[in-house]
Design a protein around this motif. Structure first.
Motif, short mmCIF file in Angstrom:
data_model
loop_
_atom_site.label_atom_id
_atom_site.label_comp_id
_atom_site.label_asym_id
_atom_site.label_seq_id
_atom_site.Cartn_x
_atom_site.Cartn_y
_atom_site.Cartn_z
N TYR A 30 0.83 -1.21 0.00
CA TYR A 30 0.00 0.00 0.00
C TYR A 30 0.86 1.27 0.00
CZ TYR A 30 -3.37 -3.47 1.74
OH TYR A 30 -4.15 -4.57 1.90
N TRP A 34 -3.92 6.30 2.73
CA TRP A 34 -5.29 5.80 2.94
C TRP A 34 -5.97 6.62 4.03
CZ3 TRP A 34 -2.61 2.61 -0.04
CH2 TRP A 34 -3.29 1.68 -0.84
N PHE A 72 -10.87 7.69 -0.20
CA PHE A 72 -10.17 6.80 0.72
C PHE A 72 -8.71 6.57 0.36
CE2 PHE A 72 -11.50 3.26 -2.08
CZ PHE A 72 -10.49 2.32 -1.95
N TYR A 81 0.85 -0.35 -6.97
CA TYR A 81 -0.41 -0.74 -6.33
C TYR A 81 -1.38 -1.34 -7.34
CZ TYR A 81 -4.78 -0.33 -3.71
OH TYR A 81 -5.98 -0.59 -3.10
N HIS A 82 -2.12 -2.37 -6.91
CA HIS A 82 -2.95 -3.12 -7.87
C HIS A 82 -4.22 -2.38 -8.31
CE1 HIS A 82 -6.23 -4.51 -5.11
NE2 HIS A 82 -5.32 -4.20 -4.21
N TRP A 163 -14.89 -1.64 -0.52
CA TRP A 163 -13.65 -0.95 -0.16
C TRP A 163 -13.95 0.30 0.67
CZ3 TRP A 163 -10.84 -1.59 -5.50
CH2 TRP A 163 -10.01 -2.72 -5.44
N ASP A 168 -13.03 -4.52 3.42
CA ASP A 168 -13.00 -5.13 2.10
C ASP A 168 -13.87 -6.38 1.86
OD1 ASP A 168 -11.14 -3.14 2.26
OD2 ASP A 168 -9.57 -4.18 1.19
N ARG A 214 -5.04 -13.36 1.20
CA ARG A 214 -5.71 -12.21 0.58
C ARG A 214 -7.14 -12.58 0.20
NH1 ARG A 214 -4.27 -7.16 0.75
NH2 ARG A 214 -4.83 -6.75 -1.41
N TYR A 367 -7.42 -12.39 5.22
CA TYR A 367 -7.82 -10.98 5.14
C TYR A 367 -8.96 -10.64 6.10
CZ TYR A 367 -7.27 -6.68 2.32
OH TYR A 367 -7.01 -5.41 1.89
C1 DGY Z 1 -6.67 -3.25 -1.06
O1 DGY Z 1 -6.11 -2.86 -2.07
O2 DGY Z 1 -6.77 -4.42 -0.74
C2 DGY Z 1 -7.17 -2.25 -0.14
O3 DGY Z 1 -7.56 -2.78 1.07
C3 DGY Z 1 -8.23 -1.36 -0.69
O4 DGY Z 1 -8.32 -0.35 0.24
#
Ligand code: DGY
Length: 445
Positions: A30, A34, A72, A81-82, A163, A168, A214, A367
């Motif tokens: 991340y 956030w 957010f 980042y994905h 999200w 999540d 995840r 997760y």
């Molecule tokens: C994620 O990318 O998994 C985040 O938790 C989204 O906020």
């Protein structure tokens, strides 16, 4: 880790993630700012560096949209980042600030709590100045929630992406997603193991954290789908409220917002301001609005799916979070505690499991479907204290600190044995450990 080692380690993690005025949650997974992570980080930072805590909130608010929404994520230049700016393309909305790239939805509105917690560390004159500085942005943010996300003026705001809840892939939301919002393409995909495997190999997040810790690939694809749907509506709340598939009166957002509005009312009184109209109305309604989310037979709160008008009868720790709102009748508090103490549900060695032990979703490392998280532990700790559940509060605080002492500052932990999972060197875990420790000793700067 003893106290001194814990403090040193927490400060190291916070420094490591400090990118000059704002903090990323963790380096690998991340690399942006956030919303609620930064608020929790500021709550910990205030224990030894109030100025830096203030700065964290100021940078966060740089992402605020013209309509008042605070997104957010405020994106940095990192490209790893994905679900980055190219997915969200926030500039499709005329409300998006011109020089900042962000997501198009918000997160539990912890900013007001962070502002007040920081304020508690300031001398009276400085606190007033801090409140005066923060108030306009906070008032616009609260007003956006109540004006644009509660069109039927029920006192409960509507949430449009999981999200946005911060939790999540929690079971309650995944139930709704799978029932109502999977596109035909995704339903087909769900049946093809080969396709899922192929997509799995292309996931960026699982190159950093093991896939079994995840969310599933199908859920992730559905999250992307939902973003695209919101993006096609240019993040215009009026259109979203008419056409979007996921319109949920969510427990976490509403519990946090109820308490935040109570706090904002206090700030407004202190600095002689008048709350904007929809927020003022919400302040007078208090937490009895949560009654609409109460399920008598199960003795617990659930999310409400506004499309069906039904409560989503899936238990997860979000059902206990209304304690944080701070205004539940005693009978409701006692009913929630029965779930907390039930050995088949939430009475785990390390609180607070994100799914109950007897849930078909439960997995101690996946997760938001089992693990214990410092951020929701902090909310519950505050919730217990606010409701006079001192014993539960102290048990939770001590167990949370034990989890950190034994394992370091990770993203989440197994509620069974406290073993860490997710990404390491996590900012909010470090910050909230400091805040919990500060209940018993001073954290020197
Ligand atoms: C994620 O990318 O998994 C985040 O938790 C989204 O906020």
């Amino acid at each position: 880790m003893d106290d001194d080692a814990l403090i040193a380690e927490a400060k190291r993690v916070l420094k490591l993630n400090d990118l000059g005025g704002w903090t990323r949650p963790t380096a690998t997974l991340y690399p942006h700012q956030w919303l609620w992570d930064s608020c929790f980080t500021a709550i910990g930072l205030r224990q030894y560096d109030v100025r830096r805590a203030q700065q964290e909130i100021r940078t966060l608010l740089e992402g605020q949209w013209k309509n008042g929404m605070v997104p957010f994520i405020r994106f940095s230049d990192a490209t790893t980042y994905h679900a980055g700016p190219e997915l969200w393309r926030s500039d499709v909305s005329p409300d998006c600030p011109p020089d900042v790239r962000t997501t198009g939805v918000s997160q539990p509105p912890m900013i007001t709590e962070a502002v007040v917690q920081i304020g508690a560390k300031l001398a009276p004159a400085k606190r007033l100045a801090w409140y005066r500085e923060m108030y306009p942005a906070l008032a616009r943010y609260h007003e956006w929630w109540y004006r644009d996300r509660d069109l039927e003026r029920s006192g409960l705001v509507t949430v449009v992406h999981s999200w946005e809840t911060g939790l999540d892939n929690n079971p309650a939301w995944m139930e709704i997603l799978h029932r109502h919002a999977l596109s035909p393409k995704l339903r087909t995909l769900d049946k093809s193991k080969t396709l899922i495997k192929l997509l799995e190999m292309r996931r960026r997040d699982t190159s950093v954290v093991p896939a079994k810790q995840r969310m599933s690939t199908l859920d992730l694809m559905a999250f992307y789908d939902q973003v695209r749907s919101l993006r096609r509506m240019r993040y215009d709340d009026a259109r979203i409220m008419r056409r979007h598939k996921l319109l949920i009166k969510d427990l976490v957002i509403n519990s946090v917002l109820i308490h935040a509005t109570h706090l904002l009312g206090g700030i407004a009184d202190e600095i002689g301001e008048k709350l904007p109209p929809h927020t003022a109305q919400a302040r007078t309604r208090g937490a009895d609005v949560l009654e609409r989310l109460w399920h008598e037979e199960d003795g617990v709160y659930y999310n409400l799916d506004t499309r069906t008008g039904q409560l989503v009868r899936v238990l997860c720790h979000a059902s206990i979070i209304p304690l944080y709102a701070g205004t539940l009748p005693e009978a409701r508090v006692q009913a929630l505690l029965r779930h907390v103490h039930d050995p088949e549900e939430f009475a785990t060695p390390y609180p607070m499991a994100s799914a109950p032990l007897n849930s078909s979703y439960f997995n101690p490392q996946r997760y938001w479907q089992g693990p214990s998280w410092m951020m929701t532990n902090w909310l519950l700790w505050q919730g217990y204290l606010r409701n006079g559940c001192d014993e539960e509060a102290e048990t939770l605080r001590r167990a949370s600190l034990r989890m950190i002492r034994d394992n370091g500052m990770h993203e989440y932990y197994s509620p069974i044995d406290g073993k860490p999972a997710g990404a390491p060197d996590f900012a909010f875990s470090a910050a909230l450990a400091l805040d919990m420790l500060a209940a018993e000793r001073r954290i020197a700067s």
